[in-house]
Design an enzyme around this catalytic site. Structure first.
Site, PDB file in Angstrom:
ATOM      1  N   LEU A  75     -81.358 -44.621  19.558  1.00 38.89           N
ATOM      2  CA  LEU A  75     -80.216 -44.100  18.806  1.00 38.89           C
ATOM      3  C   LEU A  75     -80.550 -43.724  17.363  1.00 38.89           C
ATOM      4  O   LEU A  75     -79.652 -43.460  16.563  1.00 38.89           O
ATOM      5  CB  LEU A  75     -79.064 -45.119  18.841  1.00 38.89           C
ATOM      6  N   CYS A  76     -81.831 -43.677  17.033  1.00 34.98           N
ATOM      7  CA  CYS A  76     -82.246 -43.262  15.686  1.00 34.98           C
ATOM      8  C   CYS A  76     -82.201 -41.740  15.570  1.00 34.98           C
ATOM      9  O   CYS A  76     -82.570 -41.030  16.499  1.00 34.98           O
ATOM     10  CB  CYS A  76     -83.666 -43.744  15.385  1.00 34.98           C
ATOM     11  N   MET A 113     -85.607 -48.121   9.773  1.00 35.94           N
ATOM     12  CA  MET A 113     -86.277 -48.179  11.078  1.00 35.94           C
ATOM     13  C   MET A 113     -87.644 -47.515  11.027  1.00 35.94           C
ATOM     14  O   MET A 113     -88.584 -47.966  11.686  1.00 35.94           O
ATOM     15  CB  MET A 113     -85.407 -47.547  12.163  1.00 35.94           C
ATOM     16  N   ASP A 128    -104.965 -53.955  18.801  1.00 35.27           N
ATOM     17  CA  ASP A 128    -105.661 -53.186  19.829  1.00 35.27           C
ATOM     18  C   ASP A 128    -107.146 -53.034  19.507  1.00 35.27           C
ATOM     19  O   ASP A 128    -107.990 -53.201  20.384  1.00 35.27           O
ATOM     20  CB  ASP A 128    -105.012 -51.810  19.984  1.00 35.27           C
TER      21      ASP A 128
END
Length: 158
Positions: A75-76, A113, A128
């Site tokens: 929803l950004c 965000m 990673d």
């Protein structure tokens, strides 16, 4: 507690309409930590990692992630970011790497965000690249440090 803005009157998830909001300068900073052994940290800091420059790779990954936040978080809003910065710092006392991200734009919605996504993806990239050396690293303390601009004003973490 304030009303959840991404839930409509029927209780369904929806994207907030920001079309009537004023365009203002908006900024946000976030952080994340990747905790690891001293040996793993030394490998990164001394540039001995066989995969290359861990910090440079994590920095680019964080910047790219900030730009893709609306593709990752349903929803950004897609934003035209004017600045994304990702800083990485080895901290031998705490035993890891501190990541701080900064995002800025002139727009109708905030960049919290995007800053959180940048810090998170930079942390995941470090994990990673180093997982072959140490699998029990801990990604910790992902949080918003501060935000400025918009209707809700300023926020600064304590």
């Amino acid at each position: 507690m304030s009303e959840l803005t991404h839930i409509n009157a029927s209780g369904e998830a929806n994207m907030v309409d920001v079309s009537d909001k004023a365009v203002t300068s908006r900024e946000a900073r976030a952080e994340a930590w990747v905790l690891m052994t001293p040996d793993t940290l030394a490998l990164i800091v001394e540039g001995r990692h066989h995969k290359g420059d861990v910090f440079a790779t994590a920095r680019i990954a964080g910047i790219m992630a900030a730009k893709k936040t609306s593709d990752l978080i349903p929803l950004c809003h897609p934003l035209a970011l004017s600045k994304v910065e990702v800083k990485l710092e080895a901290d031998g006392e705490r035993g890891g790497v501190r990541i701080e991200s900064y995002c800025k734009l002139a727009g109708q919605t905030g960049v919290e965000m995007e800053a959180l996504t940048a810090a998170s993806v930079a942390a995941l990239t470090i994990y990673d690249m180093c997982k072959a050396v140490q699998k029990d690293m801990l990604i910790d303390g992902v949080r918003l440090l501060e935000k400025r601009g918009g209707k809700s004003g300023e926020f600064k973490a304590k």
